[in-house]
Enzyme design. Structure first.
Site, PDB file in Angstrom:
ATOM      1  N   GLU A  68       0.961  -1.090  -0.265  1.00 37.76           N
ATOM      2  CA  GLU A  68       0.135   0.570   0.177  1.00 37.76           C
ATOM      3  C   GLU A  68       0.908   1.405   0.393  1.00 37.76           C
ATOM      4  O   GLU A  68       0.683   2.093  -0.863  1.00 37.76           O
ATOM      5  CB  GLU A  68      -1.040   0.133   1.218  1.00 37.76           C
ATOM      6  CG  GLU A  68      -1.684   1.274   1.354  1.00 37.76           C
ATOM      7  CD  GLU A  68      -3.207   1.435   0.752  1.00 37.76           C
ATOM      8  OE1 GLU A  68      -3.601   2.577   0.443  1.00 37.76           O
ATOM      9  OE2 GLU A  68      -3.733   0.691   0.899  1.00 37.76           O
ATOM     10  N   ALA A  69       2.044   1.212   0.787  1.00 36.16           N
ATOM     11  CA  ALA A  69       2.916   1.891   0.994  1.00 36.16           C
ATOM     12  C   ALA A  69       3.630   2.483  -0.510  1.00 36.16           C
ATOM     13  O   ALA A  69       3.223   3.984  -0.908  1.00 36.16           O
ATOM     14  CB  ALA A  69       3.589   2.064   2.367  1.00 36.16           C
TER      15      ALA A  69
END
Length: 147
Positions: A68-69
């Site tokens: 996600e990051a």
């Protein structure tokens, strides 16, 4: 295989400032380090130690947070070049195997860099190059708030 894509061009004469990755609280707790950053490709790594579940394996949720990051950061960088901000729409992940030690690396590669959405494929590998997780993240690009 992801397509090679080019970042969008700003519509006004003055180009917006390119955003640079800033680690958040979770990223710092997980021990994330940034190695490359562009709309087309973000590469980050983190230690397995400190990110394991109760059976001593790298936590699947830690891999998803890492994916996600990486994907979101690439989307935010792209958005910053066209005066927009990115918000997550969807992420999915397939876990192939895990790890007990060492470092893992996530590489987010652009599949689509549009004016309203971005999609990145994120591969997470161990130090031997074995694929641990494959994720795909789609972000929505919306107009940046004024100021």
């Amino acid at each position: 295989m992801p397509q090679r894509v080019q970042p969008g061009k700003p519509s006004d004469a003055q180009a917006p400032e390119r955003w640079t990755i800033e680690l958040g609280e979770l990223d710092r707790r997980m021990g994330v380090e940034v190695h490359e950053q562009s709309p087309q490709r973000v590469v980050i790594s983190m230690p397995v130690e400190g990110n394991r579940q109760s059976f001593g394996l790298l936590h699947g949720g830690a891999m998803v947070a890492m994916a996600e990051a990486a994907g979101s950061w690439a989307a935010v960088i792209h958005g910053s070049l066209i005066g927009k901000v990115a918000v997550g729409l969807d992420i999915n992940a397939t876990h192939h195997r895990s790890s007990r030690q060492g470092r893992v690396t996530a590489t987010a590669t652009a599949i689509h860099l549009g004016s309203s959405t971005t999609t990145h494929e994120v591969l997470i590998e161990n130090e031997d190059g074995a694929r641990l997780c494959t994720a795909r993240i789609t972000n929505f690009l919306k107009d940046a708030p004024a100021g």
